[in-house]
Design a protein around this motif. Structure first.
Motif, PDB file in Angstrom:
ATOM      1  N   VAL A  87      -0.536   8.955   8.128  1.00  0.00           N
ATOM      2  CA  VAL A  87       0.419   9.466   7.145  1.00  0.00           C
ATOM      3  C   VAL A  87       1.686   8.630   7.240  1.00  0.00           C
ATOM      4  CG1 VAL A  87       1.736  11.455   6.351  1.00  0.00           C
ATOM      5  CG2 VAL A  87      -0.536  11.789   7.337  1.00  0.00           C
ATOM      6  N   VAL A  88       2.141   8.104   6.070  1.00  0.00           N
ATOM      7  CA  VAL A  88       3.309   7.222   6.038  1.00  0.00           C
ATOM      8  C   VAL A  88       4.301   7.755   5.005  1.00  0.00           C
ATOM      9  CG1 VAL A  88       4.123   4.880   5.538  1.00  0.00           C
ATOM     10  CG2 VAL A  88       1.914   5.218   6.656  1.00  0.00           C
ATOM     11  N   PRO A  89       5.595   7.855   5.334  1.00  0.00           N
ATOM     12  CA  PRO A  89       6.583   8.311   4.350  1.00  0.00           C
ATOM     13  C   PRO A  89       6.535   7.443   3.094  1.00  0.00           C
ATOM     14  CG  PRO A  89       7.548   8.236   6.544  1.00  0.00           C
ATOM     15  CD  PRO A  89       6.200   7.600   6.660  1.00  0.00           C
ATOM     16  N   ALA A  90       6.652   8.077   1.936  1.00  0.00           N
ATOM     17  CA  ALA A  90       6.539   7.344   0.670  1.00  0.00           C
ATOM     18  C   ALA A  90       7.607   6.274   0.532  1.00  0.00           C
ATOM     19  CB  ALA A  90       6.610   8.321  -0.502  1.00  0.00           C
TER      20      ALA A  90
ATOM     21  N   SER B 116       6.585  17.549   2.150  1.00  0.00           N
ATOM     22  CA  SER B 116       7.294  18.123   3.284  1.00  0.00           C
ATOM     23  C   SER B 116       7.175  19.642   3.251  1.00  0.00           C
ATOM     24  CB  SER B 116       8.767  17.716   3.249  1.00  0.00           C
ATOM     25  OG  SER B 116       9.420  18.346   2.148  1.00  0.00           O
TER      26      SER B 116
ATOM     27  N   SER C 130       4.928  12.093   1.599  1.00  0.00           N
ATOM     28  CA  SER C 130       4.308  11.004   2.352  1.00  0.00           C
ATOM     29  C   SER C 130       2.956  10.687   1.738  1.00  0.00           C
ATOM     30  CB  SER C 130       4.128  11.384   3.825  1.00  0.00           C
ATOM     31  OG  SER C 130       5.371  11.604   4.456  1.00  0.00           O
TER      32      SER C 130
ATOM     33  N   ARG D  79      -0.902   9.867   2.467  1.00  0.00           N
ATOM     34  CA  ARG D  79      -1.973   9.965   3.456  1.00  0.00           C
ATOM     35  C   ARG D  79      -2.899   8.770   3.252  1.00  0.00           C
ATOM     36  NH1 ARG D  79      -3.995  14.535   0.941  1.00  0.00           N
ATOM     37  NH2 ARG D  79      -5.858  14.358   2.252  1.00  0.00           N
TER      38      ARG D  79
END
Length: 298
Positions: A26-29, A49, A111, A113
């Motif tokens: 999972v990476v923050p957008a 979130s 985020s 996925r």
């Protein structure tokens, strides 16, 4: 246009063998490493979130939403039928005012996925987006001195695939055994894009007219490290084109691979290889190739 495209692209069956896959991340957008521009018009899996989801969404994780637009510090996602309903009262403050049926969320609240990693020798990691997250898979496709990730999708309309034509030195989109539709052409030209113009005119791909010129542009989705170019009309030819385009969709003013309003088409030049010129045809909504993964060889 995007909605029409995804209405056509339907359910998929099993695809070709792919390399081993790892676990989801999972990476923050808003992360620098995540190029959301490359995912415009495509599907991604997201996680909202806790603060945003509370009282607004039935689940934090939503699969297969379309990246519709990227205004400053936001991402607009189309996910009707998946929990992002623009007519839901709790999402009223986030509805895109342009009326596309999408919801615009602050980058800090969502985020991406990432799918399990797909790798191939000599290739960057496969893209995190897809034309259809359920029905398409990425494959590493090689041409003459050029390789990139392309999609293979199985829909009700058939097997959609990108193939390489060695004789013509181009990549083309094909449905089953139908007529290939060129999406990426390669030219080798000392002097780069400006010097290529005369050869394009001689071949008939561009109109042989002095008012059709090769110009560097900034509004095309070329990846970092590449410049974008288009053959555009000037002078009286531009005046005539501008007068018609307000009324109808005109024919391309400078020929087959010149500027046009009914599709996204442009030339790309890598800053490290100025004598290699690629012509990209992304159609109206994007094509099943990943420009950021293009790897040049000899």
């Amino acid at each position: 246009m995007k909605h029409a495209l995804f209405a056509v692209l339907a359910a998929m069956l099993g695809l070709c063998h792919l390399p081993a896959r790892a676990e989801e991340a999972v990476v923050p957008a808003g992360a620098f490493s995540l190029n959301l521009k490359s995912a415009l018009g495509k599907q991604i899996d997201v996680r909202f979130s806790e603060g945003f989801a509370a009282g607004r969404l039935s689940a934090r994780d939503i699969d297969g939403v379309i990246v519709y637009e990227l205004p400053p510090d936001k991402v607009c996602l189309y996910g009707q039928g998946k929990g992002l309903e623009p007519d839901a009262p709790q999402l009223a403050d986030f509805v895109n005012p342009s009326g596309g049926g999408d919801v615009c969320v602050p980058l800090t609240e969502v985020s991406v996925r990432l799918p399990p990693r797909v790798e191939a020798p000599g290739a960057p990691v496969a893209p995190f987006y897809a034309t259809d997250r359920t029905n398409c898979s990425w494959k590493w496709t090689k041409g003459k001195g050029l390789s990139l990730w392309t999609e293979q999708c199985k829909f009700d309309t058939g097997l959609w695939d990108v193939i390489y034509d060695e004789a013509k030195d181009l990549f083309a989109l094909r449905v089953d055994e139908g007529e290939p539709y060129p999406v990426l052409r390669q030219f080798r030209q000392p002097g780069g894009a400006p010097a290529l113009l005369s050869a394009l005119k001689a071949s008939g791909l561009v109109l042989d007219d002095a008012e059709c010129v090769m110009a560097k542009v900034e509004d095309q989705p070329s990846p970092p490290g590449w410049t974008a170019w288009q053959v555009v009309p000037t002078g009286k030819r531009k005046e005539a084109f501008d007068s018609v385009v307000q009324i109808e969709v005109p024919e391309p003013p400078c020929g087959e691979i010149g500027y046009r309003v009914d599709l996204i088409g442009f030339f790309m030049v890598n800053e490290a290889a100025p004598d290699r010129v690629l012509y990209v045809n992304l159609g109206q909504d994007g094509t099943m190739i990943d420009l950021a993964s293009i790897t040049l060889g000899e």
